[in-house]
Write a protein that holds these residues in place. Structure first.
Motif: not given
Length: 323
Positions: A118-120, A152-158, A232-235
């Motif tokens: 799902q994160l991908i 964004t990456a952070s929004v996608a991760a959350i 996601v990627p979130f680093n």
């Protein structure tokens, strides 16, 4: 009247029994303690753990920043998951079949696919849907925005973590709601209360006693699941930050220990908060509560004791009440 002890009864030939000695638990405790000391000694004295490097990077700037992002991801994801879980649980209990099936499909889909997958997908959301627009269905558009600037990456991760967790948490909320007796709802309806108010003021406060313990476990699990947001990627979270330092200094084991120590510290704090919440919502149900102690004292009180006063009138004390 106070309860008379057995020693005051004056029973002829009374036997004062001593507790049977059980050396088994003592021997087992000694063996476990020896193995624990051996394990601690091995960890402390093993040079491969490289403890000086661990203490050097324990409060590293990148590591502390990773802790902050890990806490943010956990908090925001659990807030989204909690709100959605309550909505989904209420939908599952709805008399509307459309709402029930939508809730069931959401839970089925997000529980049936791995969170990493799902994160991908959330990381590729801008590729799948390059632009979001608002307008008349199948007609003109009034407003549109580039998906990359919104998700964004952070929004996608959350979103990935929150939606996945909502599917699991909704079943916990549903179980807590169903544990509340139906008579509570019937009594509230008889007083003229509407169903939203009944849910908010009557059902959910009582269900929290059952909801809080597994929700605490899910929160701790979410804390560790944040290590998967590299998909996601979130680093910026803790695991990625320690891995980056380990790759730079070619020492993976000490940095893994740094991450483990911080995860353990945060988990300990969350467990303490969970215990306090359980204590708060368990008032009236906990065996150690004042009301329970009063009931236990009444149960343990002597059923009947009789005595004769100087006037020759019998007095009987039953369950703490004089008759």
């Amino acid at each position: 009247m106070k309860r008379r002890e057995d020693s005051e009864l004056g029973i002829p030939g009374e036997i004062k029994a001593r507790p049977v000695r059980k050396p088994g638990p003592i021997v087992a405790a000694i063996v476990v303690l020896i193995f624990a000391l051996m394990l601690v000694h091995g960890i402390v004295t093993n040079p491969n753990f490289d403890w000086p490097t661990v203490w050097m990077y324990l409060f590293n700037e990148n590591v502390l920043s990773g802790i902050g992002w890990t806490l943010k991801l956990t908090l925001y994801s659990m807030v989204i998951a909690t709100v959605l879980a309550i909505i989904l649980a209420v939908m599952r209990k709805s008399s509307n079949p459309v709402l029930r099936w939508v809730s069931w499909f959401f839970i089925w889909f997000f529980r049936g696919t791995p969170v990493y997958t799902q994160l991908i997908f959330w990381g590729l959301f801008a590729v799948l849907i390059p632009r979001l627009a608002v307008g008349v269905p199948f007609g003109p558009e009034f407003w549109s925005i580039d998906t990359k600037s919104l998700v964004t990456a952070s929004v996608a991760a959350i979103l990935g973590l929150g939606l996945n967790e909502a599917a699991y948490l909704s079943e916990i909320v549903r179980a807590g709601i169903e544990a509340v007796d139906d008579g509570q709802t019937e009594a509230a309806e008889a007083l003229g209360m509407r169903r939203p108010l009944i849910m908010r003021r009557i059902i959910l406060p009582q269900a929290m006693r059952i909801i809080v313990p597994p929700t605490g476990n899910e929160t701790i699990g979410m804390l560790k699941t944040t290590s998967l947001v590299s998909a996601v990627p979130f680093n910026l979270e803790l695991q990625f930050a320690t891995n980056a330092v380990a790759s730079r200094i070619y020492k993976p084991i000490p940095l893994l220990l740094v991450a483990s120590i911080w995860y353990l510290v945060i988990t300990t704090i969350l467990m303490i908060l969970q215990a306090q919440l359980e204590k708060h919502f368990g008032k009236g149900f906990d065996k150690s509560s004042p009301s329970r102690k009063g009931k236990a004292a009444a149960i343990d009180a002597p059923i009947a004791e009789s005595a004769t006063d100087p006037a020759g009138i019998n007095k009987v004390t039953m369950g703490g009440l004089n008759a």
